[in-house]
Write a protein that holds these residues in place. Structure first.
Motif, PDB file in Angstrom:
ATOM      1  N   LYS A  86       0.690  -1.255  -0.107  1.00  0.00           N
ATOM      2  CA  LYS A  86      -0.001   0.053  -0.100  1.00  0.00           C
ATOM      3  C   LYS A  86       0.806   1.207   0.141  1.00  0.00           C
ATOM      4  N   SER A  88       0.298   5.652   0.096  1.00  0.00           N
ATOM      5  CA  SER A  88      -0.682   6.909   0.266  1.00  0.00           C
ATOM      6  C   SER A  88      -0.030   7.993   0.761  1.00  0.00           C
ATOM      7  N   LYS A  94       3.610   7.593   2.350  1.00  0.00           N
ATOM      8  CA  LYS A  94       3.639   6.309   3.657  1.00  0.00           C
ATOM      9  C   LYS A  94       3.189   5.023   2.790  1.00  0.00           C
ATOM     10  N   VAL A  95       4.098   4.187   3.187  1.00  0.00           N
ATOM     11  CA  VAL A  95       4.302   2.856   2.669  1.00  0.00           C
ATOM     12  C   VAL A  95       3.967   1.756   3.749  1.00  0.00           C
ATOM     13  N   GLN A  96       3.177   0.856   3.046  1.00  0.00           N
ATOM     14  CA  GLN A  96       3.193  -0.353   3.947  1.00  0.00           C
ATOM     15  C   GLN A  96       3.674  -1.685   3.132  1.00  0.00           C
ATOM     16  N   ASP A 152       7.435  -2.902   8.948  1.00  0.00           N
ATOM     17  CA  ASP A 152       6.062  -2.711   8.121  1.00  0.00           C
ATOM     18  C   ASP A 152       5.712  -1.707   7.465  1.00  0.00           C
ATOM     19  N   LYS A 153       6.013  -0.466   8.132  1.00  0.00           N
ATOM     20  CA  LYS A 153       5.623   0.852   7.465  1.00  0.00           C
ATOM     21  C   LYS A 153       6.897   1.697   7.344  1.00  0.00           C
ATOM     22  N   LEU A 154       6.639   2.362   6.426  1.00  0.00           N
ATOM     23  CA  LEU A 154       8.055   3.351   6.061  1.00  0.00           C
ATOM     24  C   LEU A 154       7.582   4.738   5.454  1.00  0.00           C
ATOM     25  N   GLU A 155       8.221   5.764   5.770  1.00  0.00           N
ATOM     26  CA  GLU A 155       7.805   6.953   4.970  1.00  0.00           C
ATOM     27  C   GLU A 155       8.933   7.477   4.369  1.00  0.00           C
TER      28      GLU A 155
END
Ligand SMILES: Cc1cc2nc3c(=O)[nH]c(=O)nc-3n(C[C@H](O)[C@H](O)[C@H](O)COP(=O)(O)OP(=O)(O)OC[C@H]3O[C@@H](n4cnc5c(N)ncnc54)[C@H](O)[C@@H]3O)c2cc1C
Ligand code: SF4
Ligand code: SF4
Length: 396
Positions: A86, A88, A94-96, A152-155
């Motif tokens: 994902k 957004s 913002k990356v999942q 799991d999550k990156l910016e």
């Protein structure tokens, strides 16, 4: 303005993604490198050296050296066996990430325990084809979760899309009976076997082949498949492999079935003349293949001179498969909100800006954008990194 504290996600850890990541890191930019496979280096880390008495400039060893630099670079966080699920937000994305199931099962670890000599090709695949990928593995060949970052999550402030290509699946050309005939192999099979064991043997009985055929344009320049592009790399890799085989075994008879020969780069005229002297060139593509009682491949083709059918027998037939758009291109284009070309490669904004996309902050590197050699993929990735740096400076 400074690009420090900026972060870029590179999707794809082939030679293009590795080169872009390294260039960005050398410029002080933090890189998140997301790779779907459980090793870095993509296709090119699987290729063998094609040197004869001299280096034939195939580019394979460059990949080892860039991989080594990336593995040791603290500015590049590597996420193996990971994919983007994902995205957004903009301009800060913002990356999942999601985890990809890898073959860390009992079979693969057993292959490694049994030893490289017993299963060189499979073991090379399990170990990631290069000693530099060993850093991501435990002693039994499994992926080491402590070393491969799995956040799991990156910016991130920009994205380089570098997910490369897939080699043409030779089963789509039923004439060549790739899955049925043991001694019909693809160009990629040949590269992996040479890389793993250092030699080329007939798969059916492990004996060195004497009569060898290369068939060019398998999957490329094929109107029936709707693949009109030239893959650009299969003439260079086939001719260099053929010359390396001939150098090792001067008694080998090597035939190249072709439609046209693509320029192989530096000193093409001299190299091609040498190929013409040492190899047989037949300007036609075979129409049928059969297996003989002694596992040879009887190949039928139409004579160049009188158009009549001719049969020739080979110990080994190599299908020079070309470069096809990656399997995830459609999904990634949707996630990144950008376009594909009608052929299915990632679309750049125009012919003068081959790394830029329609989406602000998203750039292309390597064969995801279309067929390229290793050297051209590195150059394209360097250009993409430069464009990202300019974009981040403008944005600061
Ligand atoms: C049989 C064969 C032999 C060749 N021999 C030569 C040669 O001798 N010399 C030469 O110059 N060129 C050669 N080439 C061309 C060479 O392979 C390419 O130039 C090079 O691999 C391109 O690098 P890349 O990084 O663009 O793509 P790739 O090597 O395809 O790397 C892309 C990476 O992205 C990863 N990826 C894919 N999807 C995702 C996703 N959704 N998320 C995250 N990661 C993803 C892949 O796992 C892979 O690691 C050959 C090509 C073929 C088919
Ligand atoms: S032939 Fe290829 S792998 Fe071998 S030394 Fe030359 S560039 Fe490197
Ligand atoms: S590089 Fe050679 S084999 Fe490959 S598609 Fe072009 S002409 Fe055919």
């Amino acid at each position: 303005m400074s690009t420090e504290a900026k972060k870029v996600m590179v999707i794809g850890g082939g030679i293009a993604g590795l080169s872009a990541a390294r260039e960005l890191s050398l410029n002080g930019i933090q890189v998140e490198l997301v790779e779907k496979a459980d090793f870095l280096g993509g296709h090119a880390i699987q290729y063998a050296c094609k040197a004869t008495d001299n280096c034939q400039q195939c580019g394979a060893c460059t990949v080892e050296s860039v991989l080594k630099d990336v593995v040791l670079d603290p500015g590049i966080r590597v996420h193996l066996a990971s994919e983007v699920i994902k995205i957004s937000g903009s301009p800060r994305f913002k990356v999942q990430l999601g985890r990809v199931a890898v073959s860390d099962n009992d079979d693969t670890s057993k292959i490694c325990q049994e030893g490289y000599e017993k299963n060189p090709v499979q073991c090379a695949a399990v170990k990631g084809f290069s000693k530099h990928n060993a850093i991501y593995r435990t002693a039994d060949g499994r992926l080491n979760p402590d070393i491969c970052q799995t956040a799991d999550k990156l910016e991130v402030d920009a994205i380089i899309w570098a997910t490369g290509f897939v080699p043409f699946d030779p089963d789509q050309k039923s004439t060549y009976r790739y899955s049925e005939l043991a001694n019909v192999v693809s160009g990629l099979d040949l590269e992996r076997a040479k890389r793993a064991s250092g030699s080329v043997l007939r798969p059916s009985d492990g004996k060195p082949p004497r009569d060898i055929a290369f068939i060019q344009c398998v999957g490329s320049r094929d109107e029936r498949l709707g693949h009109l592009w030239c893959s650009q790399v299969c003439c260079p890799y086939a001719l260099r492999s053929a010359m390396a085989l001939k150098h090792r075994n001067p008694d080998a008879n090597i035939t190249v079935f072709y439609m046209d020969i693509q320029n192989t780069g530096n000193n093409f005229t001299g190299f091609y003349q040498q190929c013409r002297n040492d190899l047989n060139f037949i300007r036609t593509i075979p129409i049928d293949m059969y297996e003989t009682d002694d596992d040879r491949i009887r190949t039928r083709y139409m004579s160049e001179t009188d158009g009549k059918p001719v049969d020739a027998e080979f110990d080994l037939v190599v299908l020079s498969v070309g470069i096809m758009p990656g399997n995830d291109n459609k999904a990634l284009a949707d996630l990144l909100q950008t376009r594909l070309t009608p052929d299915g490669f990632a679309a750049s904004t125009d012919k003068l800006h081959l790394t830029a996309t329609d989406q602000k902050g998203v750039f292309l590197a390597g064969t995801v954008q279309g067929p390229k050699t290793i050297a051209d993929s590195i150059a394209h990735a360097g250009h993409a990194a430069g464009e990202v740096i300019r974009y981040l400076r403008r944005a600061s």
